[in-house]
Design a protein around this motif. Structure first.
Motif, PDB file in Angstrom:
ATOM      1  N   ALA A 145      11.999 -30.353   0.789  1.00 44.71           N
ATOM      2  CA  ALA A 145      11.261 -30.579   1.740  1.00 44.71           C
ATOM      3  C   ALA A 145      10.187 -31.091   0.033  1.00 44.71           C
ATOM      4  O   ALA A 145       9.318 -32.177   0.952  1.00 44.71           O
ATOM      5  CB  ALA A 145      10.801 -29.279   2.498  1.00 44.71           C
ATOM      6  N   MET A 146      10.203 -30.424  -0.503  1.00 46.38           N
ATOM      7  CA  MET A 146       9.211 -30.580  -1.138  1.00 46.38           C
ATOM      8  C   MET A 146       9.962 -32.318  -2.284  1.00 46.38           C
ATOM      9  O   MET A 146       9.233 -33.644  -2.056  1.00 46.38           O
ATOM     10  CB  MET A 146       8.811 -29.712  -2.500  1.00 46.38           C
ATOM     11  N   SER A 167      11.730 -34.384  -0.506  1.00 47.42           N
ATOM     12  CA  SER A 167      11.421 -35.429   0.315  1.00 47.42           C
ATOM     13  C   SER A 167      10.011 -35.610   0.684  1.00 47.42           C
ATOM     14  O   SER A 167       9.785 -36.630   1.258  1.00 47.42           O
ATOM     15  CB  SER A 167      12.226 -34.849   1.829  1.00 47.42           C
ATOM     16  N   ALA A 168       9.096 -35.412  -0.273  1.00 50.11           N
ATOM     17  CA  ALA A 168       7.495 -35.182   0.587  1.00 50.11           C
ATOM     18  C   ALA A 168       7.245 -36.498  -0.144  1.00 50.11           C
ATOM     19  O   ALA A 168       7.098 -37.133  -1.515  1.00 50.11           O
ATOM     20  CB  ALA A 168       6.774 -34.524  -0.200  1.00 50.11           C
ATOM     21  N   THR A 169       6.020 -37.418   0.253  1.00 53.21           N
ATOM     22  CA  THR A 169       5.584 -38.973   0.002  1.00 53.21           C
ATOM     23  C   THR A 169       4.862 -38.806  -1.347  1.00 53.21           C
ATOM     24  O   THR A 169       4.442 -39.265  -1.676  1.00 53.21           O
ATOM     25  CB  THR A 169       4.980 -39.129   0.720  1.00 53.21           C
ATOM     26  N   SER A 170       4.083 -37.031  -1.797  1.00 57.13           N
ATOM     27  CA  SER A 170       3.419 -37.306  -3.113  1.00 57.13           C
ATOM     28  C   SER A 170       3.630 -35.885  -3.312  1.00 57.13           C
ATOM     29  O   SER A 170       3.967 -34.816  -2.301  1.00 57.13           O
ATOM     30  CB  SER A 170       1.882 -37.992  -2.613  1.00 57.13           C
ATOM     31  N   TRP A 171       3.360 -35.482  -4.762  1.00 59.75           N
ATOM     32  CA  TRP A 171       2.928 -34.206  -4.564  1.00 59.75           C
ATOM     33  C   TRP A 171       1.365 -34.015  -5.524  1.00 59.75           C
ATOM     34  O   TRP A 171       0.523 -34.800  -5.708  1.00 59.75           O
ATOM     35  CB  TRP A 171       3.788 -33.618  -6.262  1.00 59.75           C
ATOM     36  N   ASN A 191       1.133 -35.131  -8.376  1.00 58.31           N
ATOM     37  CA  ASN A 191       1.675 -35.997  -8.714  1.00 58.31           C
ATOM     38  C   ASN A 191       2.856 -35.905  -9.726  1.00 58.31           C
ATOM     39  O   ASN A 191       3.410 -36.175 -10.457  1.00 58.31           O
ATOM     40  CB  ASN A 191       1.415 -37.567  -9.060  1.00 58.31           C
ATOM     41  N   LEU A 204       6.363 -32.053 -10.300  1.00 63.09           N
ATOM     42  CA  LEU A 204       7.288 -31.211  -9.719  1.00 63.09           C
ATOM     43  C   LEU A 204       7.866 -30.591 -10.606  1.00 63.09           C
ATOM     44  O   LEU A 204       8.509 -31.181 -11.805  1.00 63.09           O
ATOM     45  CB  LEU A 204       7.470 -31.179  -9.175  1.00 63.09           C
ATOM     46  N   TRP A 212      15.942 -38.114  -5.327  1.00 62.50           N
ATOM     47  CA  TRP A 212      14.317 -38.255  -5.844  1.00 62.50           C
ATOM     48  C   TRP A 212      14.204 -39.784  -5.847  1.00 62.50           C
ATOM     49  O   TRP A 212      13.598 -40.607  -5.496  1.00 62.50           O
ATOM     50  CB  TRP A 212      13.412 -37.194  -6.208  1.00 62.50           C
ATOM     51  N   THR A 223      13.273 -43.076  -4.494  1.00 69.99           N
ATOM     52  CA  THR A 223      12.044 -43.020  -5.143  1.00 69.99           C
ATOM     53  C   THR A 223      11.545 -44.982  -5.655  1.00 69.99           C
ATOM     54  O   THR A 223      11.051 -45.212  -6.495  1.00 69.99           O
ATOM     55  CB  THR A 223      10.808 -42.135  -5.138  1.00 69.99           C
ATOM     56  N   HIS A 234       3.272 -27.919 -10.032  1.00 69.11           N
ATOM     57  CA  HIS A 234       3.506 -27.735  -8.802  1.00 69.11           C
ATOM     58  C   HIS A 234       5.260 -26.919  -8.768  1.00 69.11           C
ATOM     59  O   HIS A 234       6.061 -27.647  -9.552  1.00 69.11           O
ATOM     60  CB  HIS A 234       3.588 -28.831  -7.553  1.00 69.11           C
TER      61      HIS A 234
END
Length: 229
Positions: A31-32, A34-38, A41, A43, A60, A64, A145
């Motif tokens: 899920a992370m 696939s996230a559009t942002s962190w 920015n 991870l 990823w 991206t 994160h």
């Protein structure tokens, strides 16, 4: 007939999203990725060898338009170009003994974020255990994160074994994978080693990969297991 190879071919690892099996052990990491942002920015993705860090980094990067580089391969001259796209730096703890490469990663960290791109970093252990001697770099990594790939449950271990067989162009019966899931040491590294040995023995002896052969391989590791009745 399950065995389809009559000569030795190199394993070709499948790294597409469709090749990654999602289970409770890795769902949060997927899920992370696939996230559009962190947050911030950046991870950090951690997990044991074979858990899927490189696979998820490739997923990823493909989604991206990012690039992937091993931390050991970082060079000062490459930083400006690397900072122009999202970037994944793999196996960051491997540079804990190299002060210069830590400085390069610190420079890349700052520049890629200043350019507005995302930074993904991977390592086996949780970030606080990376113990990078450059304190500014270590603190920034710990401030990212973090998401971990957990040890495999039955479903994930079975899927990993199936993928490892597919990567070697092998198609053992489902009873082989079921037996391995039940009896083998539940580590991703062990799964890769077991599949490699099964492939080698089956090839050298010109035989299929069966549950009997799986028992033999596991017993050779000192597991003292018996075949299921």
């Amino acid at each position: 007939m399950h065995r389809q190879l009559s000569f030795d071919l190199p394993a070709k690892t499948a790294l597409g999203r469709e090749d990654f099996f999602v289970s409770p052990a890795n769902a949060l990491a997927v899920a992370m990725i696939s996230a559009t942002s962190w947050p911030g920015n950046k991870l950090v993705l951690s997990g044991p060898a074979g858990a899927g860090k490189t696979h998820l980094a490739h997923v990823w990067a493909a989604e991206t338009g990012g690039r992937i580089i091993q931390a050991r391969d970082l060079r000062y001259d490459d930083v400006p170009a690397l900072a122009q796209t999202p970037i994944a730096v793999e196996d960051v703890p491997m540079i804990a003994d190299d002060p210069e490469q830590q400085k390069v990663l610190f420079h890349l960290h700052n520049l890629v974020l200043a350019e507005g791109h995302a930074l993904l970093m991977t390592g086996r252990l949780v970030p606080k255990l990376w113990q990078l001697p450059l304190p500014d770099l270590q603190s920034r990594i710990e401030g990212a994160h973090h998401v971990a790939l957990d040890p495999p449950d039955d479903a994930l271990l079975g899927a990993v074994l199936a993928k490892l067989f597919i990567d070697r162009q092998l198609n053992p019966g489902p009873e082989v994978i079921a037996y391995l899931v039940k009896h083998m040491d539940r580590r991703f590294e062990t799964a890769a080693e077991v599949v490699a040995r099964l492939d080698q023995i089956a090839l050298s002896e010109k035989r299929e990969i069966t549950r009997t052969l799986a028992v033999r391989v596991l017993n050779s590791d000192g597991n003292d297991v018996e075949p299921d009745n």
